[in-house]
Motif scaffolding. Structure first.
Motif, PDB file in Angstrom:
ATOM      1  N   ALA A  23      11.566   8.516  -8.062  1.00 15.47           N
ATOM      2  CA  ALA A  23      12.671   8.817  -7.340  1.00 15.47           C
ATOM      3  C   ALA A  23      12.815   9.685  -6.767  1.00 15.47           C
ATOM      4  CB  ALA A  23      14.589   7.979  -8.109  1.00 15.47           C
ATOM      5  N   VAL A  24      12.617  11.072  -6.975  1.00 21.33           N
ATOM      6  CA  VAL A  24      12.124  12.121  -6.930  1.00 21.33           C
ATOM      7  C   VAL A  24      10.788  12.405  -5.525  1.00 21.33           C
ATOM      8  CG1 VAL A  24      11.535  13.821  -6.774  1.00 21.33           C
ATOM      9  CG2 VAL A  24      13.153  13.627  -8.658  1.00 21.33           C
ATOM     10  N   VAL A  25      10.084  11.577  -5.701  1.00 19.57           N
ATOM     11  CA  VAL A  25       9.705  11.109  -4.593  1.00 19.57           C
ATOM     12  C   VAL A  25       9.545  10.237  -3.070  1.00 19.57           C
ATOM     13  CG1 VAL A  25       7.291  10.270  -3.731  1.00 19.57           C
ATOM     14  CG2 VAL A  25       6.953  11.443  -6.317  1.00 19.57           C
ATOM     15  N   MET A  26      10.752   9.379  -3.566  1.00 19.82           N
ATOM     16  CA  MET A  26      10.930   8.882  -2.397  1.00 19.82           C
ATOM     17  C   MET A  26      11.617   9.660  -1.260  1.00 19.82           C
ATOM     18  SD  MET A  26      11.037   4.517  -3.930  1.00 19.82           S
ATOM     19  CE  MET A  26      12.012   4.336  -2.560  1.00 19.82           C
ATOM     20  N   ALA A  27      12.921  10.602  -2.186  1.00 18.82           N
ATOM     21  CA  ALA A  27      13.920  11.185  -2.067  1.00 18.82           C
ATOM     22  C   ALA A  27      13.122  12.398  -0.874  1.00 18.82           C
ATOM     23  CB  ALA A  27      14.859  11.415  -2.402  1.00 18.82           C
ATOM     24  N   THR A  28      12.056  13.166  -1.359  1.00 21.05           N
ATOM     25  CA  THR A  28      11.041  13.945  -0.705  1.00 21.05           C
ATOM     26  C   THR A  28      11.048  13.187   0.300  1.00 21.05           C
ATOM     27  OG1 THR A  28      11.161  15.457  -3.113  1.00 21.05           O
ATOM     28  CG2 THR A  28       9.356  16.398  -1.190  1.00 21.05           C
ATOM     29  N   GLU A  29      10.182  12.421   0.115  1.00 27.78           N
ATOM     30  CA  GLU A  29       9.097  12.126   1.381  1.00 27.78           C
ATOM     31  C   GLU A  29      10.883  11.367   2.604  1.00 27.78           C
ATOM     32  OE1 GLU A  29       5.969  11.031   1.963  1.00 27.78           O
ATOM     33  OE2 GLU A  29       5.335  11.102  -0.132  1.00 27.78           O
ATOM     34  N   MET A  77       1.077  -1.034  -0.354  1.00 29.84           N
ATOM     35  CA  MET A  77      -0.452   0.211   0.183  1.00 29.84           C
ATOM     36  C   MET A  77       1.147   1.265  -0.451  1.00 29.84           C
ATOM     37  SD  MET A  77      -3.101  -1.453   2.591  1.00 29.84           S
ATOM     38  CE  MET A  77      -3.482   0.479   2.671  1.00 29.84           C
ATOM     39  N   VAL A  78       2.303   1.233   1.229  1.00 28.45           N
ATOM     40  CA  VAL A  78       2.689   2.201   0.357  1.00 28.45           C
ATOM     41  C   VAL A  78       2.734   2.728  -1.120  1.00 28.45           C
ATOM     42  CG1 VAL A  78       4.982   3.026   1.612  1.00 28.45           C
ATOM     43  CG2 VAL A  78       3.374   2.121   3.845  1.00 28.45           C
ATOM     44  N   LEU A  79       4.509   1.314  -0.981  1.00 26.19           N
ATOM     45  CA  LEU A  79       4.770   1.533  -2.435  1.00 26.19           C
ATOM     46  C   LEU A  79       4.089   2.176  -3.337  1.00 26.19           C
ATOM     47  CD1 LEU A  79       6.597  -2.014  -2.804  1.00 26.19           C
ATOM     48  CD2 LEU A  79       7.013   0.459  -2.385  1.00 26.19           C
ATOM     49  N   VAL A  80       2.190   1.317  -2.963  1.00 27.72           N
ATOM     50  CA  VAL A  80       1.334   2.369  -4.199  1.00 27.72           C
ATOM     51  C   VAL A  80       0.802   3.964  -4.247  1.00 27.72           C
ATOM     52  CG1 VAL A  80      -1.429   1.726  -5.091  1.00 27.72           C
ATOM     53  CG2 VAL A  80       0.084  -0.011  -4.069  1.00 27.72           C
ATOM     54  N   GLY A  81       0.822   4.665  -2.628  1.00 23.20           N
ATOM     55  CA  GLY A  81       0.744   5.432  -2.947  1.00 23.20           C
ATOM     56  C   GLY A  81       1.889   6.105  -2.936  1.00 23.20           C
ATOM     57  N   TRP A  82       3.485   5.780  -3.249  1.00 21.50           N
ATOM     58  CA  TRP A  82       4.563   6.604  -3.836  1.00 21.50           C
ATOM     59  C   TRP A  82       3.840   6.599  -5.114  1.00 21.50           C
ATOM     60  CZ3 TRP A  82       8.617   3.452  -0.891  1.00 21.50           C
ATOM     61  CH2 TRP A  82       8.815   3.715  -0.011  1.00 21.50           C
ATOM     62  N   PHE A 112       9.966   2.541   7.656  1.00 27.28           N
ATOM     63  CA  PHE A 112       9.871   2.612   6.257  1.00 27.28           C
ATOM     64  C   PHE A 112       9.984   3.756   5.156  1.00 27.28           C
ATOM     65  CE2 PHE A 112       7.946   0.901   2.566  1.00 27.28           C
ATOM     66  CZ  PHE A 112       9.219   0.286   1.510  1.00 27.28           C
ATOM     67  N   TYR A 113       9.700   4.669   5.098  1.00 27.92           N
ATOM     68  CA  TYR A 113       9.724   6.259   4.316  1.00 27.92           C
ATOM     69  C   TYR A 113      10.974   6.345   4.754  1.00 27.92           C
ATOM     70  CZ  TYR A 113       5.197   6.876   2.697  1.00 27.92           C
ATOM     71  OH  TYR A 113       3.456   6.560   3.081  1.00 27.92           O
ATOM     72  N   LEU A 114      12.132   6.031   5.429  1.00 28.67           N
ATOM     73  CA  LEU A 114      13.697   6.556   5.859  1.00 28.67           C
ATOM     74  C   LEU A 114      14.257   5.746   5.342  1.00 28.67           C
ATOM     75  CD1 LEU A 114      13.152   7.968   9.892  1.00 28.67           C
ATOM     76  CD2 LEU A 114      13.636   9.501   8.390  1.00 28.67           C
ATOM     77  N   VAL A 115      14.044   4.229   6.001  1.00 29.58           N
ATOM     78  CA  VAL A 115      14.603   3.327   5.847  1.00 29.58           C
ATOM     79  C   VAL A 115      14.830   2.890   3.843  1.00 29.58           C
ATOM     80  CG1 VAL A 115      15.274   0.191   5.479  1.00 29.58           C
ATOM     81  CG2 VAL A 115      14.610   1.979   7.440  1.00 29.58           C
ATOM     82  N   ALA A 116      13.551   3.240   3.138  1.00 26.04           N
ATOM     83  CA  ALA A 116      13.627   2.749   1.664  1.00 26.04           C
ATOM     84  C   ALA A 116      14.286   4.216   1.075  1.00 26.04           C
ATOM     85  CB  ALA A 116      12.340   2.486   1.743  1.00 26.04           C
ATOM     86  N   GLY A 117      13.635   5.341   1.175  1.00 21.81           N
ATOM     87  CA  GLY A 117      13.888   6.921   0.505  1.00 21.81           C
ATOM     88  C   GLY A 117      15.414   7.637   0.776  1.00 21.81           C
ATOM     89  N   GLY A 118      15.615   7.035   2.251  1.00 22.22           N
ATOM     90  CA  GLY A 118      17.434   7.177   3.020  1.00 22.22           C
ATOM     91  C   GLY A 118      18.042   7.273   1.843  1.00 22.22           C
ATOM     92  N   PRO A 119      18.547   5.724   0.885  1.00 18.95           N
ATOM     93  CA  PRO A 119      19.650   5.351  -0.138  1.00 18.95           C
ATOM     94  C   PRO A 119      19.047   6.426  -0.917  1.00 18.95           C
ATOM     95  CG  PRO A 119      18.823   3.439   0.953  1.00 18.95           C
ATOM     96  CD  PRO A 119      18.479   4.414   1.570  1.00 18.95           C
ATOM     97  N   VAL A 120      18.083   6.088  -1.839  1.00 13.89           N
ATOM     98  CA  VAL A 120      17.736   6.985  -2.992  1.00 13.89           C
ATOM     99  C   VAL A 120      17.682   8.450  -2.959  1.00 13.89           C
ATOM    100  CG1 VAL A 120      15.683   7.766  -4.243  1.00 13.89           C
ATOM    101  CG2 VAL A 120      15.940   5.524  -3.489  1.00 13.89           C
ATOM    102  N   PHE A 121      17.640   9.153  -1.240  1.00 14.58           N
ATOM    103  CA  PHE A 121      18.116  10.616  -1.609  1.00 14.58           C
ATOM    104  C   PHE A 121      19.823  10.970  -1.560  1.00 14.58           C
ATOM    105  CE2 PHE A 121      19.112  13.658   1.453  1.00 14.58           C
ATOM    106  CZ  PHE A 121      18.608  14.831   1.229  1.00 14.58           C
TER     107      PHE A 121
END
Length: 331
Positions: free
Chosen positions: A74-80, A44-49, A304-313
């Motif tokens: 990737a922009v959305v994940m880094a911004t989140e 659901m989180v991935l669908v939300g992204w 999960f936002y921090l763990v998944a988005g951190g490397p992308v950021f």
């Protein structure tokens, strides 16, 4: 690196709150939680992204032609990630502007897209609150929750009025901003530069709102899908723990808890969101169940936002911007 250390300590302490609250009984409840339901929450989180990615591309319009779908995601994940890692989510607009500028999209356009996105969020939450108020008329609601609900509706209404006020009285706001900068003894060039930024932002925002109504309705529909998915996580967590509770109440608990987290100015509301949700949920479902539900909810929608988005950021903008967002003083 002191500020980064404080951030890590705050996140760990916030994560420990449910453990102290739930005790040993919480672990028993977590062991019996359906694994497939937990995986479904992450989906659901991935669908939300993906919904947010589509929103961003629609708001950018032709300017998004230089952005591929994967890069937009990737922009959305880094911004989140920046939103979750900075006090009050203050790093999100800066990150979005920095990333989009690398694709040739000006700050005014990207800031206008971000502002429109936030305005859509406010409209959704205001409509949701109105719906919950109507629901509460026919159901028993504690006096404290009633006042919190009314206060939240007033705050969101004030935010929408502020947006409308800027659109209507932008010239006076620009003049007022110039007078403030003058009293602060800023140079004329600084005042002119800020006036130009506000004008460019106003023009970009007006251009965004001149989009076809069909596009704006699509953006709002995606907004509704995104927040409905994200705000269903706590409801599903309680269902997986064997608790039957109305979706409206879990929506209200999340909204009030995250609002308290925003006012606390801690990164992602860490600590304040857990404590507020615990105070609201525990009387309804018990301490151990509330603690287990809060832990699952925050892992899925925050950590999960921090763990998944951190490397992308870090891959997209690197450590310098992270240091700037966290205001880290390197030794």
């Amino acid at each position: 690196m002191r500020r980064l250390g404080w951030l890590a300590a705050a996140l760990i302490l916030a994560l420990l709150i449910p453990f102290f609250m739930g005790g040993a009984d919480m672990f028993h409840r977590l062991r019996n939680f359906p694994v497939m339901l937990l995986i479904g929450m992450f989906v659901m989180v991935l669908v939300g992204w993906c919904m947010n990615t589509m929103r961003l591309r629609l708001l950018l319009g032709d300017a998004a032609s230089g952005l591929g779908m994967r890069k937009s995601l990737a922009v959305v994940m880094a911004t989140e990630f920046a939103y979750c890692a900075t006090p009050g989510g203050s790093g999100a607009p800066l990150t979005l502007v920095a990333l989009l500028s690398r694709s040739g999209i000006g700050p005014a356009k990207s800031t206008a897209a971000f502002a429109t996105d936030q305005l859509m969020d406010l409209v959704f939450f205001l409509l949701a609150l109105i719906g919950i108020l109507i629901y509460a008329v026919f159901h028993q609601l504690s006096e404290n929750l009633e006042w919190m609900l009314i206060a939240s509706a007033l705050l969101i209404g004030a935010g929408l009025c502020a947006c409308a006020g800027f659109a209507r009285y932008h010239r006076r706001i620009i003049l007022f901003n110039g007078r403030v900068l003058k009293r602060l003894k800023r140079k004329n060039t600084t005042r002119i530069r800020w006036a130009r930024k506000l004008l460019h932002f106003r023009d970009a925002l007006a251009e965004t709102w001149k989009m076809p109504h069909r596009i704006l309705l699509q953006v709002f529909a995606l907004t509704c899908v995104h927040w409905s998915l994200r705000y269903s996580v706590l409801y599903l967590a309680l269902q997986g723990l064997g608790v039957n509770i109305d979706w409206a109440w879990t929506f209200l608990v999340q909204m009030l808890s995250l609002s308290a987290g925003q006012f606390s100015l801690s990164p992602g509301g860490a600590g304040a969101a857990e404590l507020t949700s615990a105070a609201l949920l525990a009387p309804m479902v018990g301490k151990s169940t509330a603690a287990a539900a809060i832990l699952i909810w925050r892992i899925v929608t925050y950590y999960f936002y921090l763990v998944a988005g951190g490397p992308v950021f870090l891959l997209m903008v690197g450590r310098p911007l992270l240091n700037k967002l966290l205001r880290i003083k390197t030794v």
